[in-house]
Design an enzyme around this catalytic site. Structure first.
Site, short mmCIF file in Angstrom:
data_model
loop_
_atom_site.label_atom_id
_atom_site.label_comp_id
_atom_site.label_asym_id
_atom_site.label_seq_id
_atom_site.Cartn_x
_atom_site.Cartn_y
_atom_site.Cartn_z
CG HIS A 107 -6.49 1.31 -6.24
ND1 HIS A 107 -5.78 2.06 -5.34
CD2 HIS A 107 -6.09 1.69 -7.48
CE1 HIS A 107 -4.99 2.89 -6.01
NE2 HIS A 107 -5.15 2.68 -7.31
CG HIS B 288 1.58 2.64 -7.95
ND1 HIS B 288 2.17 3.83 -7.59
CD2 HIS B 288 0.36 2.98 -8.45
CE1 HIS B 288 1.36 4.83 -7.85
NE2 HIS B 288 0.25 4.35 -8.38
CD GLU C 29 -2.40 3.18 -13.83
OE1 GLU C 29 -2.95 2.93 -12.74
OE2 GLU C 29 -1.66 4.16 -14.02
#
Ligand code: G3P
Ligand code: MG
Length: 261
Positions: A15, A57, A118
């Site tokens: 992750h 992020h 992502e």
């Protein structure tokens, strides 16, 4: 019931590239993942001011770039190259910069590391982010893309998988990279998850492991989609999720979870 082809990628991904073992979403972090044997990463791509995708992020820099109150869309990709995205983790990483998506793709390709990209748009930029990330990824992975590669049966394991919480981001990627597979990311389970999977021609549903039940996993699988869970950190729990039919996970605990679990 549709047939489901076996998940064609590694079943455990790191992750944010390295979990909690190094500064997230940095090349130094990804190298650390390799040291743990991980050859699959989940990472987050957002557009800088000049519309170049960078790997980060949060839209606000402050958590990973200490003392910087700006946001990602306020800085050009050139300015990103002088940010310090490592000190927050520890002094050994002082001066580590957030990489661009292009740098990360080139690194992953050189090191045979699979990517779950992502698409993480800043506020109001979902469609554009999807389009730009799709276009760049399709260019840099052109040799791995197969026609109708968004269908499970045609997938190349060398090609990345896109995911996003934002439907418009998936729509944008579908426009510019139609043959790169897509997954729909959710936290709370929305009523229309089936419609989104169908409309965006997704191969997978990416779910919060805490919300999973064997019944829900079965329902998704029976519709013919893969289930990818974020972000379980206990190997025993991950094995239980696999028993329920979950296909793959990303984890923060590279130090606890063997990549071949
Ligand atoms: O892609 C799975 C996971 O990364 C989603 O949550 O907030 O860590 O990007 P987040
Ligand atoms: Mg993510």
């Amino acid at each position: 019931m549709r047939s489901t082809i076996p998940w064609p990628y590694a079943r455990v991904a790191a992750h944010r590239g390295c979990g909690t073992t190094a500064p997230e979403n940095t090349l130094e972090g990804f190298r650390n993942g390799l040291r743990f044997g991980y050859r699959a990463i989940e990472t987050d791509a957002m557009l800088a001011k000049d519309k170049v995708p960078v790997i980060i992020h949060d839209e606000k820099l402050a958590r990973t770039v200490l003392g910087d109150e700006r946001t990602v869309p306020e800085l050009t990709s050139l300015e990103f190259r002088s940010l310090d995205a490592g000190s927050w983790f520890g002094p050994a990483y002082c001066g580590v910069t957030p990489p661009s998506l292009e740098q990360v793709i080139r690194w992953c390709r050189a090191n045979d590391v699979w990517m779950n990209i992502e698409i993480k748009p800043a506020m109001g930029a979902a469609l554009e982010t999807g389009r730009v990330v799709g276009e760049l990824t399709a260019k840099l992975y052109a040799d791995t893309i197969v026609k109708d590669g968004f269908k499970q049966e045609n997938i190349s394991p060398a090609c990345p998988l896109f995911s996003s919480f934002e439907r418009d981001a998936l729509r944008g990627a579908m426009e510019t990279a139609p043959d790169i597979p897509r997954g729909f990311l959710i936290d709370e389970i929305p009523d229309d998850w089936r419609d989104v999977l169908e409309e965006m021609q997704c191969v997978s549903l990416h779910t919060n492991w805490k919300r999973m039940t064997p019944e829900f996993v079965r329902e998704v699988k029976d519709l013919g989609y893969w289930v990818f869970c974020w972000t379980p950190n206990d190997p025993v729990k991950i094995l239980e999720l696999f028993r329920w039919g979950v296909d793959a996970v990303c984890t923060d605990r590279l130090d606890l979870v063997p990549p071949s679990l």
